[in-house]
Write an enzyme that holds these catalytic residues in place. Structure first.
Site, short mmCIF file in Angstrom:
data_model
loop_
_atom_site.label_atom_id
_atom_site.label_comp_id
_atom_site.label_asym_id
_atom_site.label_seq_id
_atom_site.Cartn_x
_atom_site.Cartn_y
_atom_site.Cartn_z
N HIS A 1 9.85 82.69 57.53
CA HIS A 1 8.73 83.14 58.38
C HIS A 1 7.60 83.71 57.54
CE1 HIS A 1 9.39 87.58 58.31
NE2 HIS A 1 10.68 87.31 58.29
N ASP B 1 9.74 90.32 52.60
CA ASP B 1 10.17 89.80 53.88
C ASP B 1 8.91 89.39 54.65
OD1 ASP B 1 11.45 89.20 56.28
OD2 ASP B 1 11.69 91.29 56.87
N GLU C 1 15.83 84.20 54.10
CA GLU C 1 15.59 85.58 54.50
C GLU C 1 15.88 86.55 53.35
OE1 GLU C 1 14.48 87.62 56.52
OE2 GLU C 1 14.07 86.54 58.38
N HIS D 1 11.91 96.12 54.79
CA HIS D 1 10.82 96.53 55.68
C HIS D 1 10.07 97.73 55.12
CE1 HIS D 1 11.70 94.39 59.78
NE2 HIS D 1 11.51 93.56 58.76
N GLU E 1 7.98 85.55 63.74
CA GLU E 1 9.43 85.81 63.68
C GLU E 1 9.74 87.27 63.95
OE1 GLU E 1 13.28 86.97 61.80
OE2 GLU E 1 11.26 87.68 61.36
N GLU E 2 8.91 88.17 63.42
CA GLU E 2 9.19 89.60 63.52
C GLU E 2 9.14 90.13 64.95
OE1 GLU E 2 10.41 91.31 61.27
OE2 GLU E 2 9.73 90.64 59.30
#
Length: 349
Positions: free
Chosen positions: A73, A192, A245, A326, A222-223
């Site tokens: 993503h 990410d 990922e 994150h 995606e998030e």
């Protein structure tokens, strides 16, 4: 064909990180990817859900029936504007799994309709007593988005003229987004999943004439629910979907940092396909690549979400161990490179 060394991986990821792409406002990275793919001369397009897709045609007569998709993503977490105040203060809320204390006070970019406005994510002064709400943040309560604001020092009229409004996206400012090289490690915001998009670019360059059709999907949004991958996998017949990922490094998981990637058996959305995992492990063995296996929670991928909703029969998630997920993430360039090498071997076989 250039070798994808650690240096090349770092420079590719660095360029991707510097392209803002908050969920649903991904035009900046889209432009960059479309330019890179055009230069490679591969078949590619942008679909209605904002995915950027590469198709590498297979050589078998039934190549389309056995099609494989690899997703990474392209969107990143951040904030979304809730309200614009009268004194240059902008109220924001989370977009994806973002926490204000992870970013800390510092430069953020508000991506207005007509202009990007940089401001300071602010939590208030520290030299205060119990009479100020900031005192609670010093005594053990984590700062929340409701307690933070973006200080722009611009009038409401100027912010409106720039196109700053409810719904405007906020991301970490380019002023402090530059990745850091730490030997064989890369440290950066938005690994990410910009590092996975770098792997997709490597695959687009290296994979030619696979047995079955291969789709490389830089997926959108995606998030906020794997929206792009769900749109694509609902419309395209696939035999397998493999998501690229990050994998969180934590004491609760038996995962080691370093150059060995991680294949997931289960995440928060359910089980991955064991047969597909075994095929990927066999490809790793043929390529002499070590691979770790783990089950994790509090996590989902394009692949597990698509399989849960019945869009694909077989799904897997290949990932690289990452610290501070994150946040300001740290990953070994060797693990990212190994993901690329493993998939090149698997797709050619």
């Amino acid at each position: 064909m250039q070798l994808w060394t650690h240096d090349r991986l770092f420079s590719t990821i660095e360029a991707l990180v510097m392209q803002h792409s908050p969920s649903g406002m991904e035009a900046e990275i889209n432009r960059y990817l479309l330019e890179q793919l055009a230069a490679l001369g591969v078949e590619h397009w942008q679909d209605e859900a904002d995915n950027i897709i590469v198709r590498i045609p297979g050589t078998r007569p039934d190549a389309a029936a056995g099609a494989v998709a690899i997703t990474g993503h392209k969107d990143e977490i951040g904030g979304i504007v809730k309200a614009v105040g009268e004194v240059g203060r902008v109220s924001v809320r989370r977009l994806g799994g973002a926490f204000p204390w992870v970013y800390g006070e510092g430069v953020v970019d508000l991506l207005g309709d007509r202009e990007t406005v940089s401001g300071i994510l602010s939590f208030g002064s520290r030299h205060v007593s119990h009479e100020s709400p900031q005192k609670l943040q010093q005594d053990g309560q984590a700062v929340r988005w409701e307690d933070a604001w973006v200080e722009t020092k611009q009038s409401a009229a100027a912010l409106t003229a720039a196109g700053i409004r409810p719904g405007t996206r906020m991301v970490v400012g380019k002023h402090r987004k530059q990745p850091l090289r730490m030997g064989d490690y890369i440290a950066s915001y938005t690994l990410d999943n910009k590092a996975s998009v770098a792997i997709l670019l490597g695959l687009a360059e290296q994979v030619t004439a696979p047995p079955v059709d291969v789709y490389l999907v830089a997926s959108a949004k995606e998030e906020v629910g794997a929206i792009g991958a769900l749109f694509f996998s609902q419309r395209q017949r696939l035999s397998q979907l493999i998501a690229l990922e990050i994998c969180p490094l934590s004491a609760e998981y038996p995962i080691q940092p370093g150059p060995a990637p991680v294949l997931l058996s289960q995440d928060g959305y359910g089980l991955y396909d064991e047969g597909l995992n075994q095929a990927l492990l066999a490809a790793a063995d043929r390529a002499n690549l070590p691979v770790q296996v783990a089950t994790i929670s509090g996590f989902g991928s394009d692949a597990s979400i698509a399989m849960k909703f019945g869009h694909v029969a077989k799904a897997a998630c290949l990932s690289f161990p990452t610290e501070n997920t994150h946040g300001f993430e740290i990953a070994h360039l060797g693990a990212i490179a190994s993901c690329l090498q493993l998939l090149v071997r698997y797709l050619k076989d």
